[in-house]
Design a protein around this motif. Structure first.
Motif, PDB file in Angstrom:
ATOM      1  N   UNK A  68      35.146  13.955 -26.879  1.00  0.00           N
ATOM      2  CA  UNK A  68      34.053  13.782 -27.174  1.00  0.00           C
ATOM      3  C   UNK A  68      33.621  12.591 -28.170  1.00  0.00           C
ATOM      4  N   UNK A  69      34.518  11.574 -28.043  1.00  0.00           N
ATOM      5  CA  UNK A  69      34.224  10.445 -28.794  1.00  0.00           C
ATOM      6  C   UNK A  69      33.094   9.762 -28.341  1.00  0.00           C
ATOM      7  N   UNK A  70      32.600   9.965 -27.219  1.00  0.00           N
ATOM      8  CA  UNK A  70      31.351   9.208 -26.661  1.00  0.00           C
ATOM      9  C   UNK A  70      30.040  10.003 -26.743  1.00  0.00           C
ATOM     10  N   UNK A  71      30.281  10.925 -27.479  1.00  0.00           N
ATOM     11  CA  UNK A  71      29.053  11.889 -27.551  1.00  0.00           C
ATOM     12  C   UNK A  71      28.427  11.621 -28.781  1.00  0.00           C
ATOM     13  N   UNK A  72      27.390  11.248 -28.678  1.00  0.00           N
ATOM     14  CA  UNK A  72      26.302  10.664 -29.871  1.00  0.00           C
ATOM     15  C   UNK A  72      25.894  12.045 -30.418  1.00  0.00           C
ATOM     16  N   UNK A  73      25.713  12.617 -31.872  1.00  0.00           N
ATOM     17  CA  UNK A  73      25.191  13.541 -32.417  1.00  0.00           C
ATOM     18  C   UNK A  73      24.198  13.001 -33.485  1.00  0.00           C
ATOM     19  N   UNK A  74      22.993  13.127 -33.070  1.00  0.00           N
ATOM     20  CA  UNK A  74      21.845  12.785 -33.600  1.00  0.00           C
ATOM     21  C   UNK A  74      21.441  13.829 -34.703  1.00  0.00           C
ATOM     22  N   UNK A  75      21.629  13.718 -36.090  1.00  0.00           N
ATOM     23  CA  UNK A  75      21.372  14.559 -37.020  1.00  0.00           C
ATOM     24  C   UNK A  75      19.819  15.034 -37.396  1.00  0.00           C
ATOM     25  N   UNK A 106      18.522   7.966 -25.866  1.00  0.00           N
ATOM     26  CA  UNK A 106      19.881   7.688 -25.348  1.00  0.00           C
ATOM     27  C   UNK A 106      20.231   6.429 -24.938  1.00  0.00           C
ATOM     28  N   UNK A 107      21.233   5.707 -25.715  1.00  0.00           N
ATOM     29  CA  UNK A 107      21.641   4.629 -25.077  1.00  0.00           C
ATOM     30  C   UNK A 107      23.413   4.571 -25.183  1.00  0.00           C
ATOM     31  N   UNK A 108      23.873   4.968 -24.055  1.00  0.00           N
ATOM     32  CA  UNK A 108      25.252   5.541 -23.902  1.00  0.00           C
ATOM     33  C   UNK A 108      26.160   4.057 -24.490  1.00  0.00           C
ATOM     34  N   UNK A 109      26.919   4.424 -25.246  1.00  0.00           N
ATOM     35  CA  UNK A 109      28.067   3.273 -25.836  1.00  0.00           C
ATOM     36  C   UNK A 109      29.383   3.893 -25.308  1.00  0.00           C
ATOM     37  N   UNK A 110      30.173   3.205 -24.611  1.00  0.00           N
ATOM     38  CA  UNK A 110      31.620   3.345 -24.119  1.00  0.00           C
ATOM     39  C   UNK A 110      32.538   3.231 -25.212  1.00  0.00           C
ATOM     40  N   UNK A 111      33.237   4.260 -25.741  1.00  0.00           N
ATOM     41  CA  UNK A 111      33.907   3.891 -26.871  1.00  0.00           C
ATOM     42  C   UNK A 111      35.202   3.202 -26.491  1.00  0.00           C
ATOM     43  N   UNK A 112      35.718   2.356 -27.360  1.00  0.00           N
ATOM     44  CA  UNK A 112      36.899   1.332 -27.118  1.00  0.00           C
ATOM     45  C   UNK A 112      37.892   2.254 -26.379  1.00  0.00           C
ATOM     46  N   UNK A 113      38.211   3.442 -27.041  1.00  0.00           N
ATOM     47  CA  UNK A 113      39.245   4.395 -26.333  1.00  0.00           C
ATOM     48  C   UNK A 113      39.130   4.882 -25.099  1.00  0.00           C
ATOM     49  N   UNK A 114      37.871   4.639 -24.181  1.00  0.00           N
ATOM     50  CA  UNK A 114      37.643   5.151 -23.093  1.00  0.00           C
ATOM     51  C   UNK A 114      37.766   3.879 -22.241  1.00  0.00           C
ATOM     52  N   UNK A 115      38.019   2.596 -22.712  1.00  0.00           N
ATOM     53  CA  UNK A 115      38.366   1.607 -21.648  1.00  0.00           C
ATOM     54  C   UNK A 115      39.570   1.638 -20.855  1.00  0.00           C
ATOM     55  N   UNK A 116      39.494   1.483 -19.718  1.00  0.00           N
ATOM     56  CA  UNK A 116      40.609   1.435 -18.912  1.00  0.00           C
ATOM     57  C   UNK A 116      40.683   2.724 -17.894  1.00  0.00           C
ATOM     58  N   UNK A 117      39.831   3.509 -18.128  1.00  0.00           N
ATOM     59  CA  UNK A 117      39.670   4.901 -17.242  1.00  0.00           C
ATOM     60  C   UNK A 117      39.533   4.421 -15.741  1.00  0.00           C
ATOM     61  N   UNK A 118      40.388   5.236 -14.957  1.00  0.00           N
ATOM     62  CA  UNK A 118      40.092   4.840 -13.503  1.00  0.00           C
ATOM     63  C   UNK A 118      39.084   5.469 -12.645  1.00  0.00           C
TER      64      UNK A 118
END
Lengths: 307, 307
Positions: A68-75, A106-118
């Motif tokens: 869930x690193x790419x899920x933004x939580x708006x407080x 919503x302005x999706x940001x791809x986490x660095x850890x998600x780069x390279x997904x196939x």
């Protein structure tokens, strides 16, 4: 073999002829993830929720290999909320309430850890946001599957057409295929849509199954005839999750393997409709899935001797 | 291996979004016979026509092994006439005219030469007439297939239910299955209808294919996705003709062979809709049929490994 899923995580209120529920977890990315994680992990989720989205649901997802690193939580805002009521035939529904809440920002940001997904599954979302995710990926995924809906065809057709040029597989229902192409015949509609970019087109027909088009080939997968459809919400997203989950698991994106993937998507969708929300998806085991798949084999298997 | 077919031989006037024709040969027995004679002969036809039914059509039928000894020709009345207009989606139609003409006096008589036939196809007709044919046969056929429609459920339900107790296979569409059973779910509807007499139930869903129910088994056959449906008139009867024609040809009435028979019925129906009336059915060759059947195999064939 990672699969990125982009879409909504939300609350739904649902009324069907069989029952009513005031608040249950929903959203396209939720259903996709719960379906796909039966076949492949990690699922790398990109979404947005408010302060009210349950921590237990997040924990449940994480325990199933959904990152869930790419899920933004708006407080200070609420999660997206949708409310709908199904008609007696369950094929049509009225939307009663759509509270965008966090989704408006919503302005999706791809986490660095998600780069390279196939594998990339673009759930139903504003086309500009779908495009933004594609643009952020430094290496193009092996397969990009996109879901969309008539709403975006009404208000953002140009943006939608721009995304179509970037993807491999488009998922729409029959009405949307007709709207997108301007053709009444689904065969003609498919031919026009395949000219717009996608190499594969899946037309979902709900209880009447799904069609897969590719070049001059067509494949049909039935829906399992069910005694009761309790709640169709999320069935299309669950179908998509099973479909791309199987492709990611097998790393085989051939037309033949897509046929199998569609049957698997149909099987997953047939579970989804048995209970409200994604509840049933959280209960089923590998054995349940295999049993259901063998029901599909029985359903359509025939021997024919061409003389 | 003879097949008796009972039903109407008529004239139709048809309007579809693609064209209009003021007078063409039609009728349930006409379509059944033109489809079934590709697989088995003789077809032993029981029907009634007026003075105006074309001799050339009769000659054409005879040349294909369709025996007309059971077709009464009324010298001073016109043939049954039906006129209908299809809506843009081709799934629904309005009946504009129904002139019963000779049909008002129809009292089917089974010729002595038809006694001993092993297959009986009861086309859509007043249930009392269907029953009369069954009663006249001294040896019960190996298989009795019956088509009917909502009209008879509205005005002659008791007669219809009496016939149901005498037959093996019932053919209805989805709306009729719901009406007959009082159940919305087709799975539940099938269970109720199978209690009424038939051992097999086929639910036709038009462009969405057909379902075969037997005990706890279900089989699904898709309709071929067509670029254009020119005229759906007679598609259901043609389906029935292909279905029973294959069973009569193979003399095998097992559930497995019925699966094949349904695919063959669907293939025949896919030809029927390509032109007005039964025209296309008169053109096709064995090679055309085999080519279409292999398209069906392609359409639904998939490999799945259950682990």
């Amino acid at each position: 073999m990672a699969l990125i899923t982009v879409g909504t995580m939300a609350f739904d209120a649902i009324e069907t002829p069989f029952g009513k529920i005031d608040k249950i977890v929903g959203g396209s990315a939720t259903y996709v993830a719960y379906a796909a994680c039966n076949f492949v992990t990690p699922i790398q989720q990109i979404s947005i929720v408010g302060y009210d989205f349950p921590q237990e649901e997040m924990d449940e997802m994480k325990s199933r290999g959904i990152q869930l690193d790419g899920v933004e939580i708006v407080p200070d805002k609420k999660s997206f909320f949708w409310s709908g009521k199904y008609h007696i035939d369950m094929n049509t529904r009225d939307t009663l309430v759509t509270d965008l809440n966090v989704l408006a920002d919503f302005n999706p940001v791809v986490p660095e850890s998600f780069q390279g997904a196939e594998f990339l599954m673009l759930g139903n979302l504003m086309p500009k946001l779908q495009m933004s995710v594609i643009d952020q990926l430094r290496v193009r995924p092996k397969l990009i599957v996109m879901d969309t809906m008539n709403f975006w065809m009404d208000i953002a057709m140009d943006d939608l057409k721009a995304v179509l040029k970037k993807i491999d597989v488009l998922l729409v229902n029959d009405g949307e295929a007709r709207q997108l192409s301007g053709e009444l015949s689904l065969v003609k509609a498919a031919r026009e849509i395949l000219k717009m970019g996608p190499k594969y087109l899946i037309i979902k027909k709900g209880e009447h199954g799904a069609l897969l088009f590719h070049e001059n080939h067509v494949f049909f997968a039935p829906a399992l005839p069910l005694e009761e459809v309790f709640d169709p919400t999320g069935a299309g997203d669950t179908f998509a999750g099973g479909f791309i989950g199987h492709l990611a698991k097998t790393k085989d994106i051939s037309f033949d393997n897509m046929k199998t993937a569609i049957i698997i998507g149909s099987a997953m969708a047939s579970f989804c409709v048995e209970k409200f929300g994604p509840e049933r998806l959280k209960e089923i085991t590998k054995e349940d899935i295999d049993t259901r798949l063998s029901e599909f084999v029985q359903l359509v298997n025939f021997d024919i001797d061409l003389v």
